[in-house]
Design a protein around this motif. Structure first.
Motif, PDB file in Angstrom:
ATOM      1  N   LEU A   1       0.272   7.439   1.800  1.00 24.29           N
ATOM      2  CA  LEU A   1      -0.290   8.311   2.119  1.00 24.29           C
ATOM      3  C   LEU A   1      -0.873   9.409   2.187  1.00 24.29           C
ATOM      4  O   LEU A   1      -0.685   9.168   3.848  1.00 24.29           O
ATOM      5  CB  LEU A   1      -1.817   7.581   1.100  1.00 24.29           C
ATOM      6  N   GLU A   2      -0.366  10.916   1.814  1.00 24.86           N
ATOM      7  CA  GLU A   2      -0.547  11.229   3.381  1.00 24.86           C
ATOM      8  C   GLU A   2      -1.338  11.726   4.037  1.00 24.86           C
ATOM      9  O   GLU A   2      -1.396  12.404   5.602  1.00 24.86           O
ATOM     10  CB  GLU A   2      -0.170  13.488   2.430  1.00 24.86           C
ATOM     11  N   TYR A   3      -2.618  11.400   3.354  1.00 27.86           N
ATOM     12  CA  TYR A   3      -4.205  12.077   4.249  1.00 27.86           C
ATOM     13  C   TYR A   3      -3.888  10.594   5.488  1.00 27.86           C
ATOM     14  O   TYR A   3      -4.808  11.155   6.832  1.00 27.86           O
ATOM     15  CB  TYR A   3      -4.922  11.974   3.937  1.00 27.86           C
ATOM     16  N   SER A   4      -3.907   9.930   4.795  1.00 29.44           N
ATOM     17  CA  SER A   4      -3.225   8.815   5.725  1.00 29.44           C
ATOM     18  C   SER A   4      -2.320   8.505   7.192  1.00 29.44           C
ATOM     19  O   SER A   4      -2.351   8.576   8.128  1.00 29.44           O
ATOM     20  CB  SER A   4      -3.142   7.498   5.203  1.00 29.44           C
TER      21      SER A   4
ATOM     22  N   ARG B   1       1.786   1.686   6.923  1.00 29.95           N
ATOM     23  CA  ARG B   1       2.378   2.165   6.545  1.00 29.95           C
ATOM     24  C   ARG B   1       0.585   2.539   5.568  1.00 29.95           C
ATOM     25  O   ARG B   1       0.604   3.600   4.697  1.00 29.95           O
ATOM     26  CB  ARG B   1       2.462   1.637   4.860  1.00 29.95           C
ATOM     27  N   CYS B   2      -0.611   2.472   6.466  1.00 33.34           N
ATOM     28  CA  CYS B   2      -1.494   3.104   6.319  1.00 33.34           C
ATOM     29  C   CYS B   2      -1.559   4.267   8.133  1.00 33.34           C
ATOM     30  O   CYS B   2      -3.383   4.445   7.483  1.00 33.34           O
ATOM     31  CB  CYS B   2      -2.751   2.342   5.772  1.00 33.34           C
ATOM     32  N   GLY B   3      -0.687   4.180   8.490  1.00 32.86           N
ATOM     33  CA  GLY B   3      -0.822   5.196   9.072  1.00 32.86           C
ATOM     34  C   GLY B   3      -2.062   4.426  10.173  1.00 32.86           C
ATOM     35  O   GLY B   3      -2.377   5.682  11.420  1.00 32.86           O
ATOM     36  N   VAL B   4      -1.460   3.379  10.532  1.00 34.46           N
ATOM     37  CA  VAL B   4      -2.776   2.701  12.239  1.00 34.46           C
ATOM     38  C   VAL B   4      -1.059   2.446  13.450  1.00 34.46           C
ATOM     39  O   VAL B   4       0.177   2.535  13.337  1.00 34.46           O
ATOM     40  CB  VAL B   4      -2.351   1.103  11.363  1.00 34.46           C
ATOM     41  N   ILE B   5      -1.911   3.471  14.302  1.00 42.13           N
ATOM     42  CA  ILE B   5      -0.472   2.888  15.521  1.00 42.13           C
ATOM     43  C   ILE B   5      -0.497   1.959  16.315  1.00 42.13           C
ATOM     44  O   ILE B   5      -2.376   0.869  15.472  1.00 42.13           O
ATOM     45  CB  ILE B   5      -1.443   3.721  16.730  1.00 42.13           C
ATOM     46  N   VAL B   6       0.311   0.659  15.994  1.00 43.62           N
ATOM     47  CA  VAL B   6       0.179  -1.061  16.541  1.00 43.62           C
ATOM     48  C   VAL B   6       1.304  -0.515  17.644  1.00 43.62           C
ATOM     49  O   VAL B   6       2.169  -0.526  17.582  1.00 43.62           O
ATOM     50  CB  VAL B   6       1.564  -1.576  14.978  1.00 43.62           C
TER      51      VAL B   6
ATOM     52  N   TYR C   1       0.472  -0.920  -0.275  1.00 39.60           N
ATOM     53  CA  TYR C   1      -0.144   0.727  -0.459  1.00 39.60           C
ATOM     54  C   TYR C   1       0.829   1.428  -0.356  1.00 39.60           C
ATOM     55  O   TYR C   1       2.014   1.361   0.601  1.00 39.60           O
ATOM     56  CB  TYR C   1      -1.062   0.081   0.685  1.00 39.60           C
ATOM     57  N   PRO C   2       0.200   2.396  -1.044  1.00 36.94           N
ATOM     58  CA  PRO C   2       1.181   3.018  -1.020  1.00 36.94           C
ATOM     59  C   PRO C   2       1.769   3.848  -0.032  1.00 36.94           C
ATOM     60  O   PRO C   2       0.430   3.734   0.852  1.00 36.94           O
ATOM     61  CB  PRO C   2       0.653   4.252  -1.550  1.00 36.94           C
TER      62      PRO C   2
END
Length: 330
Positions: free
Chosen positions: A169-172, A251-256, A166-167
């Motif tokens: 992305l700035e908004y993510s 990579r999708c902006g999720v806190i893991v 997955y790319p």
């Protein structure tokens, strides 16, 4: 032309009479056959690897058939050399007594907090041995295998491509990005005793979470709609970090928030995950839920995260190129 006609007829036969959905395309001197309906659990990873290898097949200079984890084409070696690529997507880092560890060999990686050594477990060993090249998803698995002198031949043909899916992305990567899912787990079987106990603990402590399973299409959208992902291992014995889950989520902006695993520094992105022992995770999750903006900015709002993700992607490209050249030299 005859070879292409035969291959096209065979892929059509596989599709109509066996329910398979193979595709074939000629890239330079290679006929590249892929499974369009690969295992849905890791299909995004399969397609990511497929895209990398397809780009590099121009490095193959002699006619051949390249199978990306496909079966049923062996008889074509009458016409063309066949080069088989297999995937290794299981935990290799397992403790003695783990289920499905028959045939595992003694390894050389020390277990966390002790001097005992992990086993090296290769599921579907015969299939992997029969492949000309193996794609591995985990640097941790790779190190575990590389440290075993008995697996030198296997190591030579094993190439690790991290799941940089997955790319970016700035908004993510913006903490203000609207996400409807607060905290999720992705346990395929939430009734597994270890994971069931953990979910009960969260509920008992009043920590909001939601388990999502049986979602195989649109995983990227799911991640981009999630604030926090909790990751724990399925058993007490299979210890490889679940990189196929945590890296795409990052990579999708999720806190893991993840259970600590051995050799996490090998991932090259461990500093962007919040680690804890299993019994520490509920408190960590509660802290992140209470201070979500702080933690999101701490992890994602810096050039270090983006440059690290880009370096991982670039490394994958270089590994793919080396792997294809390795195939070409066989």
């Amino acid at each position: 032309m005859l070879i292409k006609t035969i291959i096209n007829l065979l892929t059509f036969y596989q599709k109509v009479f066996k329910g398979n959905h193979y595709s074939c395309r000629k890239i330079s001197q290679a006929y590249f056959i892929c499974d369009q309906r690969y295992d849905r659990v890791i299909r995004d990873y399969y397609e990511y690897v497929e895209s990398l290898i397809a780009k590099d097949l121009v490095e193959i200079h002699t006619p051949c058939l390249v199978l990306l984890d496909c079966s049923g084409f062996s008889w074509l070696n009458t016409f063309l050399p066949i080069k088989k690529i297999a995937f290794q997507i299981e935990h290799t880092l397992v403790k003695p007594g783990a289920r499905d560890c028959e045939g595992a060999i003694q390894g050389h990686v020390a277990m966390l907090g002790g001097s005992e050594r992990y086993l090296v477990r290769l599921v579907n060993a015969l299939q992997l041995e029969g492949a000309n090249l193996v794609i591995e998803y985990s640097q941790i698995n790779q190190l575990n295998i590389q440290k075993s002198p008995d697996l030198k031949a296997y190591t030579a043909k094993s190439f690790c491509i991290s799941p940089a899916l997955y790319p970016l992305l700035e908004y993510s990567l913006d903490s203000s990005s609207y996400r409807t899912l607060n905290t999720v787990t992705l346990f395929g079987n939430p009734e597994e005793p270890r994971r069931k106990k953990f979910l009960v603990t969260l509920a008992t402590l009043g920590i909001n979470s939601q388990n999502i399973n049986q979602v195989f299409d649109g995983i990227e959208d799911l991640y981009r709609n999630t604030q926090i992902l909790i990751n724990i291992r399925q058993t007490d014995h299979h210890d490889t970090l679940e990189e196929l889950r945590v890296l795409p989520a990052l990579r999708c902006g999720v806190i893991v928030v993840s259970e600590r695993a051995p050799l996490i520094e090998r991932t090259r992105y461990s500093q962007y995950i919040i680690w804890g022992e299993l019994d520490e995770l509920p408190a960590l999750v509660k802290e992140v839920q209470s201070n979500y903006d702080y933690w999101h900015k701490k992890i994602f709002d810096n050039s270090g995260f983006i440059s690290r993700m880009n370096r991982i992607s670039r490394r994958n490209q270089l590994v793919s190129l080396r792997a294809v050249k390795y195939l070409g030299d066989l």
